[in-house]
Design a protein around this motif. Structure first.
Motif, short mmCIF file in Angstrom:
data_model
loop_
_atom_site.label_atom_id
_atom_site.label_comp_id
_atom_site.label_asym_id
_atom_site.label_seq_id
_atom_site.Cartn_x
_atom_site.Cartn_y
_atom_site.Cartn_z
N ARG A 163 3.11 19.93 -10.43
CA ARG A 163 4.30 20.75 -10.18
C ARG A 163 4.45 21.93 -11.14
O ARG A 163 4.74 23.05 -10.68
CB ARG A 163 5.55 19.87 -10.21
CG ARG A 163 6.80 20.63 -9.83
CD ARG A 163 7.95 19.71 -9.64
NE ARG A 163 7.89 19.21 -8.27
CZ ARG A 163 8.51 18.12 -7.85
NH1 ARG A 163 9.19 17.41 -8.68
NH2 ARG A 163 8.42 17.76 -6.61
N PRO A 164 4.27 21.79 -12.47
CA PRO A 164 4.42 22.98 -13.34
C PRO A 164 3.40 24.07 -13.04
O PRO A 164 3.73 25.25 -13.04
CB PRO A 164 4.22 22.42 -14.75
CG PRO A 164 4.43 20.96 -14.64
CD PRO A 164 4.08 20.57 -13.25
N PHE A 165 2.15 23.68 -12.77
CA PHE A 165 1.11 24.67 -12.45
C PHE A 165 1.42 25.37 -11.12
O PHE A 165 1.21 26.58 -10.98
CB PHE A 165 -0.26 24.01 -12.40
CG PHE A 165 -0.68 23.46 -13.73
CD1 PHE A 165 -1.09 24.31 -14.75
CD2 PHE A 165 -0.66 22.10 -13.97
CE1 PHE A 165 -1.47 23.82 -15.98
CE2 PHE A 165 -1.03 21.59 -15.19
CZ PHE A 165 -1.44 22.44 -16.20
N ALA A 166 1.90 24.61 -10.16
CA ALA A 166 2.24 25.20 -8.87
C ALA A 166 3.43 26.14 -9.01
O ALA A 166 3.47 27.20 -8.38
CB ALA A 166 2.56 24.09 -7.85
N VAL A 174 0.84 -1.21 0.00
CA VAL A 174 0.00 0.00 0.00
C VAL A 174 0.87 1.26 0.00
O VAL A 174 0.60 2.21 -0.72
CB VAL A 174 -0.97 -0.02 1.21
CG1 VAL A 174 -1.66 1.32 1.37
CG2 VAL A 174 -1.98 -1.13 1.05
N ALA A 175 1.95 1.26 0.78
CA ALA A 175 2.85 2.42 0.83
C ALA A 175 3.53 2.63 -0.52
O ALA A 175 3.67 3.77 -0.98
CB ALA A 175 3.88 2.24 1.93
N PHE A 176 3.94 1.55 -1.17
CA PHE A 176 4.57 1.65 -2.48
C PHE A 176 3.59 2.23 -3.50
O PHE A 176 3.95 3.10 -4.30
CB PHE A 176 5.06 0.27 -2.93
CG PHE A 176 5.72 0.28 -4.28
CD1 PHE A 176 6.99 0.79 -4.43
CD2 PHE A 176 5.05 -0.22 -5.38
CE1 PHE A 176 7.61 0.80 -5.67
CE2 PHE A 176 5.64 -0.21 -6.62
CZ PHE A 176 6.93 0.30 -6.77
N ALA A 177 2.34 1.76 -3.48
CA ALA A 177 1.33 2.28 -4.40
C ALA A 177 1.02 3.75 -4.12
O ALA A 177 0.88 4.55 -5.05
CB ALA A 177 0.06 1.44 -4.30
N ALA A 178 0.94 4.12 -2.85
CA ALA A 178 0.67 5.52 -2.50
C ALA A 178 1.82 6.43 -2.92
O ALA A 178 1.60 7.54 -3.42
CB ALA A 178 0.42 5.64 -1.00
N ARG A 179 3.05 5.94 -2.74
CA ARG A 179 4.22 6.72 -3.17
C ARG A 179 4.22 6.93 -4.68
O ARG A 179 4.52 8.02 -5.18
CB ARG A 179 5.50 6.00 -2.74
CG ARG A 179 6.55 6.92 -2.21
CD ARG A 179 7.78 6.19 -1.69
NE ARG A 179 7.46 5.41 -0.51
CZ ARG A 179 7.73 4.11 -0.37
NH1 ARG A 179 8.32 3.44 -1.33
NH2 ARG A 179 7.40 3.48 0.74
N GLY A 180 3.86 5.89 -5.43
CA GLY A 180 3.78 6.01 -6.88
C GLY A 180 2.69 6.97 -7.32
O GLY A 180 2.88 7.78 -8.22
N LEU A 181 1.54 6.89 -6.66
CA LEU A 181 0.44 7.79 -6.97
C LEU A 181 0.81 9.23 -6.66
O LEU A 181 0.53 10.15 -7.43
CB LEU A 181 -0.81 7.39 -6.19
CG LEU A 181 -2.06 8.22 -6.43
CD1 LEU A 181 -2.51 8.07 -7.87
CD2 LEU A 181 -3.16 7.79 -5.48
N TRP A 182 1.49 9.46 -5.53
CA TRP A 182 1.93 10.81 -5.16
C TRP A 182 2.93 11.34 -6.19
O TRP A 182 2.86 12.50 -6.60
CB TRP A 182 2.55 10.80 -3.77
CG TRP A 182 3.16 12.11 -3.40
CD1 TRP A 182 4.49 12.40 -3.31
CD2 TRP A 182 2.48 13.33 -3.10
NE1 TRP A 182 4.67 13.71 -2.97
CE2 TRP A 182 3.46 14.31 -2.84
CE3 TRP A 182 1.15 13.68 -3.03
CZ2 TRP A 182 3.13 15.61 -2.51
CZ3 TRP A 182 0.83 14.99 -2.70
CH2 TRP A 182 1.82 15.94 -2.45
N THR A 183 3.84 10.50 -6.65
CA THR A 183 4.84 10.92 -7.63
C THR A 183 4.18 11.33 -8.94
O THR A 183 4.52 12.36 -9.52
CB THR A 183 5.86 9.80 -7.87
OG1 THR A 183 6.45 9.45 -6.62
CG2 THR A 183 6.93 10.22 -8.84
N VAL A 184 3.23 10.52 -9.41
CA VAL A 184 2.54 10.84 -10.65
C VAL A 184 1.71 12.11 -10.51
O VAL A 184 1.71 12.97 -11.39
CB VAL A 184 1.66 9.64 -11.08
CG1 VAL A 184 0.72 10.01 -12.21
CG2 VAL A 184 2.54 8.47 -11.49
#
Length: 101
Positions: A48-51, A32-42
């Protein structure tokens, strides 16, 4: 009459689904942590560009609010602009514009 071996229910066996299922909680939480980290990265890669550009352009909106644009809720507007600016600085940090790569 006695029961034959054909009358008894089949014994359970390990199938492919059983092998894919995590057996302990730690392994499940790692997945679950690995999937959440991947989702956060995507998600961060898309935001990031809009921010980044929000962090660049939001200070332009400070000027009208500092000079009393409108009446009444200018303090709340200014505080909200500062909060959005800080959030865009944090999320946009690390973005590299295409011309500086």
């Amino acid at each position: 009459m006695g029961s034959s071996s054909g009358d008894s229910p089949p014994l359970p066996h390990r199938g492919d689904a059983d092998r894919l299922r995590p057996t302990n909680t730690r392994q499940y939480l790692d997945i679950v942590a690995f999937a959440a980290r991947g989702l956060w990265t995507v998600t961060l890669a898309g935001v990031r560009p809009f921010a980044f550009w929000g962090a660049v352009l939001l200070p332009l909106l400070y000027i009208p609010s500092l000079y009393g644009f409108g009446t009444g809720q200018d303090t709340a507007l200014f505080v909200e602009l500062v909060v959005w600016h800080v959030a865009s600085i944090v999320l946009g940090h690390g973005h590299t514009p295409f011309w500086s790569r």
